[in-house]
Write an enzyme that holds these catalytic residues in place. Sequence first.
Site, PDB file in Angstrom:
ATOM      1  CB  SER A 112      -0.915   0.067   1.240  1.00  0.00           C
ATOM      2  OG  SER A 112      -1.609   1.239   1.260  1.00  0.00           O
ATOM      3  N   GLY A 133      -0.459   4.317   0.103  1.00  0.00           N
ATOM      4  CA  GLY A 133      -1.167   5.287   0.455  1.00  0.00           C
ATOM      5  C   GLY A 133      -1.989   6.211  -0.550  1.00  0.00           C
ATOM      6  CB  ALA A 134      -2.765   9.579  -1.539  1.00  0.00           C
ATOM      7  N   GLY A 150      -1.898   4.624  -4.373  1.00  0.00           N
ATOM      8  CA  GLY A 150      -2.232   3.509  -4.871  1.00  0.00           C
ATOM      9  C   GLY A 150      -1.493   2.228  -4.066  1.00  0.00           C
ATOM     10  N   GLY A 169      -6.342  -0.097   5.303  1.00  0.00           N
ATOM     11  CA  GLY A 169      -5.503  -1.066   4.944  1.00  0.00           C
ATOM     12  C   GLY A 169      -6.152  -2.407   5.226  1.00  0.00           C
ATOM     13  CG  ASP A 170      -6.437  -3.339   8.934  1.00  0.00           C
ATOM     14  OD1 ASP A 170      -5.424  -3.827   8.749  1.00  0.00           O
ATOM     15  OD2 ASP A 170      -6.908  -2.550   9.922  1.00  0.00           O
TER      16      ASP A 170
END
Length: 315
Positions: A220, A222-223, A225, A251-252
Site C-alpha cells: 500500500s 497510501g494516496a 495506490g 489497509g485491513d
Amino acid sequence: MILTVTPNPSLDRTYEVPALERGEVIRATGERMDPGGKGVNVSRAVAAAGRRTVAVLPLGGAPGALVADLLDAQGIEVAPVPVAGATRSNIALAESDGVLTKINAPGPELTSAEQELLLETVREQSHDADWIACCGSLPRGLAPSWYADVVARAHAGGARIALDTSGRALLEALREQPDVVKPNAEELAEAVGRPLATVGDAVKAAEELREMGARAVLASLGADGQLLVEDAGTWFASARVDVVRSNVGAGDSSLAGFLIAGGSGPQALASAVAHGAAAVQLPGSVMPTPADLDPAAVTVTAEVPVNRELKEPVS
C-alpha cells in the site's frame, strides 16, 4: 472461510473533531466504538462483504468481553483465547480535514501457556480456512519469531497465509515464505533499510521482500495506490477518492478485499483498492459493504509508472 489471527486486539474509540488543538477542550461531532486490531478489521470487512470469517484473538477483562460482543453483533464467529490481562483500549481522533491522531495502548503480556493456547486455537480453527490472515503487532510476551511459527504451522496444515506486520516480526516470518505480505510504504522502507521516493523504488523493495521469502507482496502506497508483485507479474492500481473521512482500518479492508477476490492477480488487486478506497470515505473504522464499492473508480495496469514520485515519500 477466512480465518484471522489478531495477537493484540483492542477496543477502539474513534472521535470525530473539527480540529485538534493541544491543551483545549474539544467537542466531538461524532463518536464510535468498535472492536479493533488489524486482523479483527479484516474479519469485519469480510463479514461486511457477506462472507464467513472466524476471528482468533486473546481476550481478557471487561474490554475483551465487549470486543467479543461487538464482533458477535456483526456476525463474526469468535474463537477467543482467555488471558489474564485486560484487552487494550485505543483512542483515535479524526479531524475534519482527514488527519488522524491515534493513541494505542500496549496491551497485556501473554504467559507461555496463553501463547501456546493461541497457537493451538489457530490450528484447531484453520481446517476449513481458504486463507489465514495474521495481522498486527505482537503483544508483550510473544517473541518476534512467533509469526514465523504460525506461518510454518499453517503451511504444514496445507493452508495459505497472508501476513500484515512489520519490523523484526516481518523479517523473521519471511524465511517461512508467507503466501502474501502486505506492508505499507513505511513498513516496506523499514524492511529494506532505505527510503522510497518513487513507485519504482517501491517495486524494487517489494522484489527484495520476495527474494527474502515472500511469495507475493501487496504494498500500500497510501494516496498513490497499491502494488502487487508476484510470480505472474507486477501491477499498479489506484482509485479516485472524493472525500477522506478516516483511514482507520482502510489497509485491513484492502487486505480483506484482496483475499475475498482470491488473493492473487490483477482482479484481486482491483478488489483490494476498491475496498480500501471505500473504507477511507467512511467514518471511524466502519468497513465497506458491497454497496459502498465503486469498481469503476479503480484503474489497474501492468505498465507500472516507476518514475512517478510518491506524494508521501518515505525517508
